[in-house]
Design an enzyme around this catalytic site. Structure first.
Site, mmCIF file in Angstrom:
data_model
loop_
_atom_site.group_PDB
_atom_site.id
_atom_site.type_symbol
_atom_site.label_atom_id
_atom_site.label_comp_id
_atom_site.label_asym_id
_atom_site.label_seq_id
_atom_site.Cartn_x
_atom_site.Cartn_y
_atom_site.Cartn_z
ATOM 1 N N SER A 125 6.457 -28.761 -10.867
ATOM 2 C CA SER A 125 5.121 -29.267 -10.540
ATOM 3 C C SER A 125 4.499 -29.989 -11.722
ATOM 4 O O SER A 125 4.721 -29.621 -12.879
ATOM 5 C CB SER A 125 4.230 -28.073 -10.165
ATOM 6 O OG SER A 125 2.883 -28.429 -10.179
ATOM 7 N N TYR A 150 0.117 -19.828 -11.337
ATOM 8 C CA TYR A 150 1.083 -20.620 -10.540
ATOM 9 C C TYR A 150 1.790 -21.618 -11.452
ATOM 10 O O TYR A 150 3.016 -21.651 -11.528
ATOM 11 C CB TYR A 150 0.370 -21.357 -9.402
ATOM 12 C CG TYR A 150 1.195 -22.494 -8.844
ATOM 13 C CD1 TYR A 150 0.985 -23.814 -9.269
ATOM 14 C CD2 TYR A 150 2.196 -22.267 -7.914
ATOM 15 C CE1 TYR A 150 1.754 -24.864 -8.784
ATOM 16 C CE2 TYR A 150 2.966 -23.310 -7.420
ATOM 17 C CZ TYR A 150 2.741 -24.610 -7.859
ATOM 18 O OH TYR A 150 3.509 -25.643 -7.382
ATOM 19 N N LYS A 154 5.885 -21.978 -12.998
ATOM 20 C CA LYS A 154 6.744 -23.186 -12.969
ATOM 21 C C LYS A 154 7.261 -23.489 -14.379
ATOM 22 O O LYS A 154 8.423 -23.816 -14.583
ATOM 23 C CB LYS A 154 5.959 -24.382 -12.417
ATOM 24 C CG LYS A 154 5.577 -24.258 -10.962
ATOM 25 C CD LYS A 154 6.798 -24.214 -10.049
ATOM 26 C CE LYS A 154 6.436 -24.157 -8.588
ATOM 27 N NZ LYS A 154 7.605 -24.067 -7.703
#
Ligand code: WQD
Length: 339
Positions: A125, A150, A154
């Site tokens: 991302s 989050y 990643k």
């Protein structure tokens, strides 16, 4: 056989369609925590080919090991399976670290048990860049402290993959850093499933347009941008899916020079929230009910890609326009509301 984890998710399902259209044999693993079997029906109605499917939780190492013993012909992995809500990760960090990190560690463990080459494509991302300093964002933009658990999962997953790819010659990795995926397959048989309350701008715009969301709140209009609202790089889901097939072919051909490579997947164009609203109004012919609200914690003001490296090294670039992406999102919204 290509293992696609999270293959019934939004990006996963669109990628499975492209894989099947390129004659790859596909095994989907999905725990259905954020999807449904109706997506498999949708994929089959687009392209009627046999798809292997297993419903397991990737965090269960024993179950996953059984799958790798059952399907001995897995020759590459595309890993989508993860919890993906930026906002939710702030309120449930442990869930995110446990799920997103344990699952990828278990998959890598199984690949390490294999004796043959098994390349890996990771669903990363643009949030790994945090508050970037230079635009458009290139892959060598310094990685900043993550703005959310989050994003941190990643970043950590990329670091794990980098380290393992240095020791395990059978594991070549391409990490694809998505910008903002939008839209639905042209057939409207698959799209972004509205299982939970949408967090992202485009589904909220279309739900406001259809009337199931009474008002869109613009999260801030006092940023240092052309119209004060945040800028993002909205990429059509089909362009994004195609990039995975191109990456897979490159890895399988073994002409990847390095064991770990990252690519930004965006259009290279930035669009503000207020511009999205105007474009939606012109596409739909509706007046969107919105008002300006406060900034949203964790938002970066500007984020859009420099996709030149993917074009140069993969021969991939986004072909579909923002208008096509937003139109397909709107048509999908109308379809799932039987309009
Ligand atoms: C976009 C803009 C909001 C809702 C997403 C994914 C993330 C990553 C990057 C893949 C922001 C504004 C939103 C609303 C608004 N992709 N907004 N009102 O935050 O860029 O992150 O793309 O990994 O996973 O979540 O996307 O769609 O949430 O927000 O004004 O009701 O729209 O503040 O500026 P974001 P988003």
């Amino acid at each position: 056989m290509i293992l696609v984890t999270g293959g019934l998710g939004y990006i996963g399902s669109h990628t499975v369609v492209e894989l099947l259209e390129n004659d790859f044999e596909v095994l989907i693993i999905d725990d259905l925590s954020n999807s449904s079997m109706s997506v498999l029906d949708g994929i089959n109605s687009i392209i009627n080919k046999n798809i292997f499917f297993e419903q397991i939780d990737l965090c269960n190492a024993k179950d996953l090991s059984f799958i790798f013993q059952k399907y001995t012909n897995i020759r590459a992995v595309i890993h989508f399976a993860a919890h993906k809500s930026v906002g939710e990760s702030v309120s449930k960090p442990i869930d995110y670290y446990k799920n997103n990190i344990s699952s990828i560690l278990n998959v890598i463990d199984e690949i390490n048990k294999k004796s043959e080459f098994c390349p890996f494509i990771f669903s990363s991302s643009c949030t790994v860049y945090g508050k970037a300093n230079r635009f458009p964002i290139t892959e060598d933009e310094p990685i900043k402290p993550a703005e959310s658990p989050y994003a941190n999962t990643k970043k950590i997953a990329e670091e794990i993959l980098y380290d393992v790819s240095l020791t395990n010659k059978n594991l070549s990795v391409i990490s694809l850093r998505y910008f903002n995926p939008i839209g639905a397959h042209s057939s409207l048989k698959i799209g972004e499933l509205p299982l939970n309350k949408p967090q992202n701008l485009i589904p909220i715009v279309t739900k406001t347009g259809i009337g199931s969301n009474d008002k869109l709140i613009v999260n801030g209009s006092d940023y240092n941008t052309s119209d004060g609202s945040c800028i993002r790089d909205y990429i059509h889901i089909t362009d994004l899916a195609k990039a995975h097939v191109i990456s897979l072919k490159k890895l399988l051909s073994k002409d990847s020079l390095k064991s770990f490579e990252v690519y930004n997947l965006g259009t290279g164009k930035g669009t503000s929230v207020l511009e999205i609203i105007k474009l939606f109004e012109s596409i739909s012919g509706l007046k969107l009910n919105y008002e300006i609200g406060p900034r949203r914690n964790g938002d970066v003001p500007i984020s859009y890609a420099n996709p030149a490296k993917a074009e140069r090294e993969l021969g991939w670039k986004a072909n579909l326009s923002l208008k096509e992406g937003l139109s397909s999102a709107w048509n999908w919204e109308k379809k799932i509301n039987n309009l």
